[in-house]
Design an enzyme around this catalytic site. Structure first.
Site, PDB file in Angstrom:
ATOM      1  CG  PHE A 193      25.069 -23.822 -25.057  1.00  0.00           C
ATOM      2  CD1 PHE A 193      24.367 -24.493 -23.921  1.00  0.00           C
ATOM      3  CD2 PHE A 193      26.110 -22.845 -24.286  1.00  0.00           C
ATOM      4  CE1 PHE A 193      24.110 -24.042 -22.816  1.00  0.00           C
ATOM      5  CE2 PHE A 193      25.992 -22.800 -22.984  1.00  0.00           C
ATOM      6  CZ  PHE A 193      25.180 -23.168 -22.247  1.00  0.00           C
TER       7      PHE A 193
ATOM      8  CB  THR B 269      28.234 -33.246 -30.311  1.00  0.00           C
ATOM      9  OG1 THR B 269      29.160 -33.432 -31.355  1.00  0.00           O
ATOM     10  CG2 THR B 269      27.654 -31.948 -29.753  1.00  0.00           C
TER      11      THR B 269
ATOM     12  CB  CYS C  85      32.689 -22.650  -1.010  1.00  0.00           C
ATOM     13  SG  CYS C  85      31.971 -21.449  -0.151  1.00  0.00           S
TER      14      CYS C  85
ATOM     15  CG  HIS D 106      33.607 -20.957 -20.572  1.00  0.00           C
ATOM     16  ND1 HIS D 106      33.136 -21.313 -21.798  1.00  0.00           N
ATOM     17  CD2 HIS D 106      34.082 -19.754 -20.365  1.00  0.00           C
ATOM     18  CE1 HIS D 106      33.294 -20.014 -22.515  1.00  0.00           C
ATOM     19  NE2 HIS D 106      33.833 -19.208 -21.819  1.00  0.00           N
TER      20      HIS D 106
ATOM     21  CB  SER E 107      34.593 -23.120 -30.357  1.00  0.00           C
ATOM     22  OG  SER E 107      34.273 -21.950 -30.002  1.00  0.00           O
ATOM     23  CB  SER E 108      29.443 -21.341 -32.062  1.00  0.00           C
ATOM     24  OG  SER E 108      29.300 -21.053 -30.589  1.00  0.00           O
TER      25      SER E 108
ATOM     26  CG  ASP F 267      33.270 -32.245 -21.532  1.00  0.00           C
ATOM     27  OD1 ASP F 267      34.445 -32.141 -21.445  1.00  0.00           O
ATOM     28  OD2 ASP F 267      32.896 -32.279 -22.779  1.00  0.00           O
TER      29      ASP F 267
ATOM     30  CD  GLN G 152      34.540 -21.652 -26.139  1.00  0.00           C
ATOM     31  OE1 GLN G 152      34.628 -22.390 -27.230  1.00  0.00           O
ATOM     32  NE2 GLN G 152      33.747 -20.612 -26.059  1.00  0.00           N
TER      33      GLN G 152
ATOM     34  CB  CYS H 166      36.089 -20.410   1.446  1.00  0.00           C
ATOM     35  SG  CYS H 166      35.609 -22.032   1.669  1.00  0.00           S
TER      36      CYS H 166
END
Ligand code: NAD
Length: 254
Positions: free
Chosen positions: A41, A34, A135, A127, A201-202, A110, A107, A138
């Site tokens: 989020f 942040t 893709c 994540h 992290s929450s 960025d 997680q 593939c």
């Protein structure tokens, strides 16, 4: 123990713990970025309050959902492109460079740990990564700089250049399978460390949010750094409740 008013005492305890440890595994969430200009989020004004996430099955099923997903991604492009690693990323890069941390589990999507100098293979992304696309059929990588002008010209993203499959940012959406190898490595790191440090992290997005407890149950010390309480605080040995930028602020002893 929770340190909020008296962070100085908590920082001293954390520094002593790091000093006495061979293997420290940092685990990061949106809160570490942040300060770099990327909203998280769940904080007020965070991405969640503006846009509900698009689940994976909706992305697959609907051209409209795909258009919305790409539109949102490109609306964030300036923020992702301008973002530079902050003090938290730099501290972790130092831990990895010194050998104290074998890798960082994140997680985040960025790329800021890599930008801070941590080698790609030492960043375990549970994540995925939003700075490029893959893709869904593939797996071939595609650059957003190629996709964006085509999306803007045609109102939809192009298909895979190799197989014609659907392209999606290389992130894990709700309902999408977790990346098996990254989760395997994350579990192993959590089980084998002396100290596990959850930063920004929450700790509510599972299965990644289970990693601190896996570490704790495997005998590691658990440290949590967050401005808000988390569901794992009670299990933690040290909770540093404050701003990441002032806790991990390029201090030589951390
Ligand atoms: P989250 O938004 O659920 O939680 C962020 C946590 O960090 C909150 O508990 C908040 O109190 C704390 N926080 C925010 N800024 C802070 C600061 N400066 N100092 C101290 N604490 C701070 O994020 P999450 O737990 O990582 O889960 C959200 C998911 O969304 C992630 O898995 C990730 O994939 C994705 N996401 C990633 C980014 C990114 O890559 N930067 C940004 C938004 C969302």
């Amino acid at each position: 123990m929770v340190f909020d008013d008296d962070l100085k005492q908590g920082l001293a305890a954390f520094a002593a713990l790091l000093d006495a440890s061979d293997t420290v595994v940092p685990f990061t969430g949106a809160g570490i970025s942040t300060d770099s200009g990327i909203p998280d989020f769940r904080s007020p004004g965070g991405l969640w309050t503006r846009n509900k996430p698009i689940p994976f099955d909706a992305f697959l099923a609907s051209a409209e959902a795909r258009r919305e997903a790409w539109q949102r991604r490109f609306a964030m492009d300036a923020a992702f492109t301008a973002a530079r690693p902050g003090p938290g990323h730099r501290t972790i890069a130092r831990w990895v460079a010194s050998g104290l941390s074998p890798a960082v589990i994140t997680q985040n999507i960025d790329n800021l740990h890599q930008d801070s100098g941590v080698a790609t293979e030492s960043v375990v992304e549970v994540h995925g990564n939003t700075t490029y696309a893959t893709c869904l059929s593939c797996g071939r990588r595609h650059e957003l700089s190629w996709i964006r002008p085509l999306f803007e010209a045609h109102g939809e993203a192009p298909d895979c250049q190799a197989c014609g499959g659907l392209l999606k940012t290389a992130t894990i959406s709700f309902g999408q399978a977790m990346p098996q190898e990254a989760m395997r490595r994350a579990g192993e790191l959590a089980r084998r460390c002396d100290v596990f440090v959850a930063i920004g992290s929450s700790l509510v997005v599972h299965p990644a949010a289970g990693l601190p407890l896996i570490a704790r149950e495997s005998g590691a010390w658990l440290v949590i750094i967050n401005r808000e309480p988390t569901p794992c605080d009670e299990a933690a040995d040290i909770v540093l409740r404050g701003e990441i930028g002032s806790i991990l602020n390029d201090r030589a002893d951390l």
